[in-house]
Design a protein around this motif. Structure first.
Motif, PDB file in Angstrom:
ATOM      1  N   VAL A 216       0.843  -1.190   0.000  1.00 30.66           N
ATOM      2  CA  VAL A 216       0.000   0.000   0.000  1.00 30.66           C
ATOM      3  C   VAL A 216       0.879   1.241   0.000  1.00 30.66           C
ATOM      4  O   VAL A 216       1.835   1.336   0.769  1.00 30.66           O
ATOM      5  CB  VAL A 216      -0.985   0.006   1.189  1.00 30.66           C
ATOM      6  N   ARG A 217       0.582   2.146  -0.913  1.00 29.67           N
ATOM      7  CA  ARG A 217       1.214   3.461  -0.925  1.00 29.67           C
ATOM      8  C   ARG A 217       0.167   4.494  -0.530  1.00 29.67           C
ATOM      9  O   ARG A 217      -1.027   4.287  -0.715  1.00 29.67           O
ATOM     10  CB  ARG A 217       1.760   3.800  -2.322  1.00 29.67           C
ATOM     11  N   THR A 218       0.628   5.616   0.007  1.00 24.11           N
ATOM     12  CA  THR A 218      -0.298   6.656   0.469  1.00 24.11           C
ATOM     13  C   THR A 218      -0.007   7.969  -0.244  1.00 24.11           C
ATOM     14  O   THR A 218       1.151   8.375  -0.376  1.00 24.11           O
ATOM     15  CB  THR A 218      -0.178   6.869   1.995  1.00 24.11           C
ATOM     16  N   ALA A 219      -1.076   8.605  -0.711  1.00 29.82           N
ATOM     17  CA  ALA A 219      -0.992   9.961  -1.266  1.00 29.82           C
ATOM     18  C   ALA A 219      -1.972  10.825  -0.484  1.00 29.82           C
ATOM     19  O   ALA A 219      -3.119  10.424  -0.264  1.00 29.82           O
ATOM     20  CB  ALA A 219      -1.353   9.954  -2.748  1.00 29.82           C
ATOM     21  N   HIS A 220      -1.527  11.980  -0.034  1.00 30.27           N
ATOM     22  CA  HIS A 220      -2.377  12.877   0.750  1.00 30.27           C
ATOM     23  C   HIS A 220      -2.956  13.972  -0.147  1.00 30.27           C
ATOM     24  O   HIS A 220      -2.272  14.477  -1.040  1.00 30.27           O
ATOM     25  CB  HIS A 220      -1.597  13.506   1.898  1.00 30.27           C
ATOM     26  N   ALA A 221      -4.212  14.342   0.131  1.00 28.98           N
ATOM     27  CA  ALA A 221      -4.862  15.389  -0.659  1.00 28.98           C
ATOM     28  C   ALA A 221      -5.858  16.142   0.206  1.00 28.98           C
ATOM     29  O   ALA A 221      -6.490  15.553   1.088  1.00 28.98           O
ATOM     30  CB  ALA A 221      -5.593  14.773  -1.852  1.00 28.98           C
ATOM     31  N   PRO A 222      -6.000  17.449  -0.024  1.00 30.59           N
ATOM     32  CA  PRO A 222      -7.081  18.175   0.642  1.00 30.59           C
ATOM     33  C   PRO A 222      -8.420  17.630   0.147  1.00 30.59           C
ATOM     34  O   PRO A 222      -8.501  17.064  -0.947  1.00 30.59           O
ATOM     35  CB  PRO A 222      -6.880  19.630   0.187  1.00 30.59           C
ATOM     36  N   ILE A 223      -9.464  17.783   0.970  1.00 26.05           N
ATOM     37  CA  ILE A 223     -10.762  17.226   0.578  1.00 26.05           C
ATOM     38  C   ILE A 223     -11.422  18.147  -0.442  1.00 26.05           C
ATOM     39  O   ILE A 223     -12.280  18.975  -0.136  1.00 26.05           O
ATOM     40  CB  ILE A 223     -11.674  17.008   1.801  1.00 26.05           C
ATOM     41  N   SER A 224     -10.961  18.001  -1.667  1.00 26.68           N
ATOM     42  CA  SER A 224     -11.537  18.741  -2.788  1.00 26.68           C
ATOM     43  C   SER A 224     -11.299  17.916  -4.042  1.00 26.68           C
ATOM     44  O   SER A 224     -10.364  17.109  -4.099  1.00 26.68           O
ATOM     45  CB  SER A 224     -10.887  20.121  -2.939  1.00 26.68           C
ATOM     46  N   ILE A 225     -12.133  18.117  -5.032  1.00 25.89           N
ATOM     47  CA  ILE A 225     -11.989  17.349  -6.264  1.00 25.89           C
ATOM     48  C   ILE A 225     -10.682  17.691  -6.961  1.00 25.89           C
ATOM     49  O   ILE A 225      -9.951  16.804  -7.431  1.00 25.89           O
ATOM     50  CB  ILE A 225     -13.204  17.587  -7.183  1.00 25.89           C
ATOM     51  N   GLU A 226     -10.330  18.977  -7.025  1.00 25.17           N
ATOM     52  CA  GLU A 226      -9.080  19.380  -7.679  1.00 25.17           C
ATOM     53  C   GLU A 226      -7.866  18.847  -6.935  1.00 25.17           C
ATOM     54  O   GLU A 226      -6.891  18.391  -7.546  1.00 25.17           O
ATOM     55  CB  GLU A 226      -9.016  20.906  -7.797  1.00 25.17           C
ATOM     56  N   GLY A 227      -7.919  18.912  -5.603  1.00 20.33           N
ATOM     57  CA  GLY A 227      -6.804  18.398  -4.802  1.00 20.33           C
ATOM     58  C   GLY A 227      -6.615  16.907  -5.000  1.00 20.33           C
ATOM     59  O   GLY A 227      -5.486  16.409  -5.115  1.00 20.33           O
ATOM     60  N   ALA A 228      -7.734  16.178  -5.055  1.00 18.99           N
ATOM     61  CA  ALA A 228      -7.667  14.733  -5.260  1.00 18.99           C
ATOM     62  C   ALA A 228      -7.154  14.399  -6.652  1.00 18.99           C
ATOM     63  O   ALA A 228      -6.372  13.461  -6.841  1.00 18.99           O
ATOM     64  CB  ALA A 228      -9.047  14.121  -5.048  1.00 18.99           C
ATOM     65  N   LEU A 229      -7.582  15.171  -7.635  1.00 16.96           N
ATOM     66  CA  LEU A 229      -7.129  14.954  -9.008  1.00 16.96           C
ATOM     67  C   LEU A 229      -5.604  15.080  -9.096  1.00 16.96           C
ATOM     68  O   LEU A 229      -4.921  14.207  -9.637  1.00 16.96           O
ATOM     69  CB  LEU A 229      -7.806  15.970  -9.931  1.00 16.96           C
ATOM     70  N   THR A 230      -5.088  16.169  -8.539  1.00 17.00           N
ATOM     71  CA  THR A 230      -3.639  16.420  -8.598  1.00 17.00           C
ATOM     72  C   THR A 230      -2.855  15.333  -7.883  1.00 17.00           C
ATOM     73  O   THR A 230      -1.866  14.805  -8.409  1.00 17.00           O
ATOM     74  CB  THR A 230      -3.322  17.788  -7.966  1.00 17.00           C
ATOM     75  N   ALA A 231      -3.299  14.960  -6.675  1.00 12.55           N
ATOM     76  CA  ALA A 231      -2.573  13.964  -5.884  1.00 12.55           C
ATOM     77  C   ALA A 231      -2.627  12.586  -6.541  1.00 12.55           C
ATOM     78  O   ALA A 231      -1.622  11.861  -6.573  1.00 12.55           O
ATOM     79  CB  ALA A 231      -3.159  13.903  -4.474  1.00 12.55           C
ATOM     80  N   THR A 232      -3.771  12.230  -7.083  1.00 11.68           N
ATOM     81  CA  THR A 232      -3.908  10.910  -7.717  1.00 11.68           C
ATOM     82  C   THR A 232      -3.086  10.830  -8.989  1.00 11.68           C
ATOM     83  O   THR A 232      -2.408   9.822  -9.255  1.00 11.68           O
ATOM     84  CB  THR A 232      -5.390  10.625  -8.039  1.00 11.68           C
ATOM     85  N   GLU A 233      -3.117  11.883  -9.778  1.00 11.24           N
ATOM     86  CA  GLU A 233      -2.354  11.901 -11.036  1.00 11.24           C
ATOM     87  C   GLU A 233      -0.865  11.725 -10.752  1.00 11.24           C
ATOM     88  O   GLU A 233      -0.179  10.936 -11.413  1.00 11.24           O
ATOM     89  CB  GLU A 233      -2.613  13.224 -11.762  1.00 11.24           C
ATOM     90  N   ALA A 234      -0.383  12.431  -9.735  1.00 12.02           N
ATOM     91  CA  ALA A 234       1.037  12.334  -9.382  1.00 12.02           C
ATOM     92  C   ALA A 234       1.381  10.932  -8.880  1.00 12.02           C
ATOM     93  O   ALA A 234       2.415  10.354  -9.233  1.00 12.02           O
ATOM     94  CB  ALA A 234       1.378  13.379  -8.329  1.00 12.02           C
ATOM     95  N   ALA A 235       0.498  10.364  -8.048  1.00  9.30           N
ATOM     96  CA  ALA A 235       0.775   9.047  -7.475  1.00  9.30           C
ATOM     97  C   ALA A 235       0.772   7.954  -8.536  1.00  9.30           C
ATOM     98  O   ALA A 235       1.622   7.052  -8.528  1.00  9.30           O
ATOM     99  CB  ALA A 235      -0.256   8.732  -6.391  1.00  9.30           C
ATOM    100  N   LEU A 236      -0.168   8.032  -9.470  1.00 12.21           N
ATOM    101  CA  LEU A 236      -0.258   6.995 -10.493  1.00 12.21           C
ATOM    102  C   LEU A 236       0.837   7.119 -11.547  1.00 12.21           C
ATOM    103  O   LEU A 236       1.125   6.156 -12.255  1.00 12.21           O
ATOM    104  CB  LEU A 236      -1.637   7.026 -11.163  1.00 12.21           C
TER     105      LEU A 236
END
Length: 338
Positions: A216-236
């Protein structure tokens, strides 16, 4: 016959019901059990309804030295979840002659201005989400009867703590994904310093640790759609084996993750499964519909208010976490690659 424009009094109710004013006070103050019969109580309530009688709470509060007002402190209302918490709390409060003032912390979390000249003079008690706990210091809410929501019972500021069984929700998510055959996980964690999110991370890691071959890897993001998009894109985009399952702390984070996955040319759930937590309205608005954990926000608010009423009356609040339920939809499937 036309009803008189004069406001009906408790004496009018007593006469209509054939009881004493003391009995009317007991019934309408919800203190009748063990003192008057159920039949008498219903007769009083029916007479009050027929007459359109409403207790003069202001006068009663002056006599009793209480305002019958409760403050509900929540993060900024960025999701419908806390609206549900308010609805549940207000419903129970109204049944007991209390009002609920909703106070969202302006920045979501962190200090807030005192909404009253003196919170201690204006309030009987406080219900507060741990996500907005810092606001309590500013309004001196921790000096009032206090019930904490989503808070560590062993270190809570409150006289009582009411929790959803988030740990079990995460265990249900992990079991579902493991049963599907997933072994490589990405945890999209809410970047919020709150006990409830610590529970998510701890339980996910503990559950996955019991199955050989998982990572399991962890990516942190603020609770917002844009924040989640940025964090997920970077992690993947990170080199190495791509995770086959993405576990999100919140449905809004999952919605942002959907956008990131699609920007990378991947498909849900063919290339990566995604789960959320909350079961907000958007869980069925996105495509495919989101596998998530249903949290009963209104019941959460009801239990919070019931706990505060118990504290105010010197009773022991109901124990036990509120059960949660995994709702499996189209965003999860067996991994396409081992």
């Amino acid at each position: 016959m036309a009803r008189s424009s004069t406001r009906p009094t408790s004496r009018d109710v007593a006469q209509a019901a054939g009881v004493s004013q003391a009995a009317v006070s007991l019934v309408l103050g919800d203190k009748w059990r063990g003192r008057v019969s159920e039949t008498t109580a219903e007769r009083v309530r029916e007479a009050a309804r027929d007459l359109g009688y409403r207790p003069n709470l202001a006068a009663r509060n002056l006599r009793l030295g209480h305002t019958r007002t409760v403050l509900l402190v929540v993060p900024a209302l960025t999701t419908e979840f806390f609206a549900g918490v308010y609805t549940g709390a207000a419903r129970v409060a109204a049944d007991h002659g209390f009002g609920v003032v909703l106070y969202p912390s302006p920045e979501g979390i962190g200090p807030a201005r005192d909404p009253f000249a003196s919170a201690q003079a204006a309030l009987d008690g406080v219900i507060a989400s741990s996500m907005a706990a810092d606001a309590l210091t500013a309004i001196r809410g921790d000096q009032l009867p206090l019930v904490m929501l989503d808070s560590d019972p062993s270190g809570s500021l409150g006289a009582a703590t009411v929790n959803l069984d988030i740990a079990d929700g995460i265990r249900q998510v992990a079991a579902h994904l493991l049963d599907l055959g997933h072994r490589r996980f990405l945890h999209l964690a809410a970047d919020v310093p709150s006990w409830t999110f610590e529970v998510r991370a701890r339980e996910l890691a503990a559950r996955l640790d019991t199955v050989p071959g998982t990572s399991v890897r962890t990516a942190h993001a603020p609770i917002s759609i844009e924040g989640a998009l940025t964090a997920t894109e970077a992690a993947l985009a990170t080199p190495g084996h791509r995770p086959t399952a993405l576990v999100c702390d919140d449905d809004k984070l999952a919605a942002g993750a959907y956008k990131a996955v699609r920007r990378l040319g991947l498909r849900i759930p063919d290339d990566i499964s995604v789960t959320g937590l909350d079961d907000l309205g958007l869980a069925t608005a996105i495509d495919p519909e989101l596998t998530t954990v249903r949290l009963d926000a209104e019941l959460f608010g009801e239990r919070g208010m019931e706990a505060l009423l118990a504290v105010l009356e010197g009773r022991t609040p109901q124990a036990g976490d509120i059960p949660v339920e995994l709702v499996v939809r189209g965003s999860t499937a067996p991994p396409s690659t081992p």
